[in-house]
Scaffold this motif. Structure first.
Motif, PDB file in Angstrom:
ATOM      1  N   THR A  87       0.841  -1.187   0.000  1.00  0.00           N
ATOM      2  CA  THR A  87       0.000   0.000   0.000  1.00  0.00           C
ATOM      3  C   THR A  87       0.884   1.247   0.000  1.00  0.00           C
ATOM      4  N   ARG A  88       0.262   2.404  -0.107  1.00  0.00           N
ATOM      5  CA  ARG A  88       1.012   3.658  -0.023  1.00  0.00           C
ATOM      6  C   ARG A  88       1.724   3.760   1.322  1.00  0.00           C
ATOM      7  N   LYS A  89       0.993   3.446   2.404  1.00  0.00           N
ATOM      8  CA  LYS A  89       1.626   3.472   3.732  1.00  0.00           C
ATOM      9  C   LYS A  89       2.719   2.419   3.835  1.00  0.00           C
ATOM     10  N   LYS A 128       4.686   1.370   1.402  1.00  0.00           N
ATOM     11  CA  LYS A 128       5.889   1.841   0.697  1.00  0.00           C
ATOM     12  C   LYS A 128       6.634   2.887   1.520  1.00  0.00           C
TER      13      LYS A 128
END
Length: 313
Positions: free
Chosen positions: A151-153, A155
């Motif tokens: 997810t963005r978090k 990464k």
């Protein structure tokens, strides 16, 4: 013979049964014990914080309790030294102590909070496998049906680990998660307890592309003793050697290591039922391969990787 083992689940058993004594000479339910470490000359053992599936919603407190077990019940009396940096590692390799390196398997309770991550670093965690087999806030595990990546978090979490000096472990990641990690991490990463999918097509094993990527980036792959990762049935030491042969054929002499998964399994390869049996594996390695290759698999490749990647102080 010197051994460095990249994965065990002793802490889970000691958390679930506080009566277990890591230093006892008497038989117990532990595969890895101090007497067995001494018998096999295991100089460094990685100890995973793995929260059993029976705990549906892991909290940071669970991780802290596991860390307390390591520091009080394993590294509390001087015979075993908690390894936080390169100096600790060298002191262990060149002295009478044995070493414990604390890792985390499944970052569910961190929830992307940098303060939680820093707390684990200060407690000595030096490697994290972001997922276990299923999905969490950061990424999908290898058995998650949707097979997404980070997810963005998640990464951002990779970057935070890189900056702190926490190593990353791909063993339980989905295939897409593996490649997201390869793209996002600016440091080599490892698979602490995975074998070769070309030899045994278990989802937890690595395909040739993944193996080549870890070789290319200077990571490590820990050969694991989980019978169903070694062979569909009839797992044996010789079957484990087939995985080693395959990775060597891909150019992995500097990549191969050990990650037994002792204490995380309830079936064993015959002849490798506990950590006191490494002499049996070592005998086969030294018979089959040049001495320098056998020694690198047993300890040398983990040692060189940790000396390159652990914090200096």
């Amino acid at each position: 013979m010197i051994v460095i083992d990249g994965h065990c689940d002793v802490l889970m058993k000691m958390y679930e049964d506080p009566s277990l004594d890591f230093f006892s000479e008497r038989p117990s339910s532990l595969d890895v014990t101090y007497p067995r470490m001494c018998h096999s000359n295991i100089k460094v053992q990685f100890f995973a914080i793995y929260i059993s599936e029976r705990i549906k919603f892991p909290q940071l407190d669970h991780y802290l309790e596991y860390a307390v077990i390591l520091h009080r019940k394993i590294a509390g009396d001087g015979r075993i030294r908690a390894i936080r940096n390169r100096g600790d590692l060298e002191a262990v390799m060149n002295g009478p102590q044995r070493g414990a390196l604390l890792t985390l398997e499944g970052a569910d309770a961190l929830q992307g909070n940098p303060l939680y991550l820093r707390t684990l670093y200060e407690l000595g965690v030096r490697m994290i496998g972001t997922t276990w087999n299923y999905a969490n806030w950061a990424a999908d595990g290898v058995l998650e049906p949707r097979q997404a990546g980070f997810t963005r978090k998640g990464k951002a979490f990779i970057k935070d680990c890189n900056e702190l000096g926490i190593l990353l472990d791909a063993s339980h990641l989905s295939v897409r998660g593996f490649w997201d990690l390869a793209e996002c991490s600016n440091k080599p990463f490892v698979a602490t307890h995975s074998n070769a999918k070309a030899v045994c097509a278990h989802p937890r094993n690595l395909d040739d592309g993944q193996i080549l990527e870890i070789i290319r980036t200077g990571g490590r792959i820990g050969m694991t003793f989980v019978p169903w990762f070694v062979a569909g049935e009839g797992a044996a030491i010789d079957g484990l050697l087939k995985h080693i042969d395959h990775i060597l054929s891909l150019g992995g002499a500097g990549t191969l290591a050990i990650g037994s998964d002792f204490d995380g399994i309830d079936r064993w390869i015959p002849g490798l039922e506990h950590a006191g049996h490494y002499d049996r594996l070592a005998l086969e390695l030294y018979k089959r391969y040049p001495d320098d290759v056998a020694s690198a698999i047993l300890h040398g490749n983990w040692h060189s990787f940790l000396m390159e990647q652990l914090p200096v102080h």
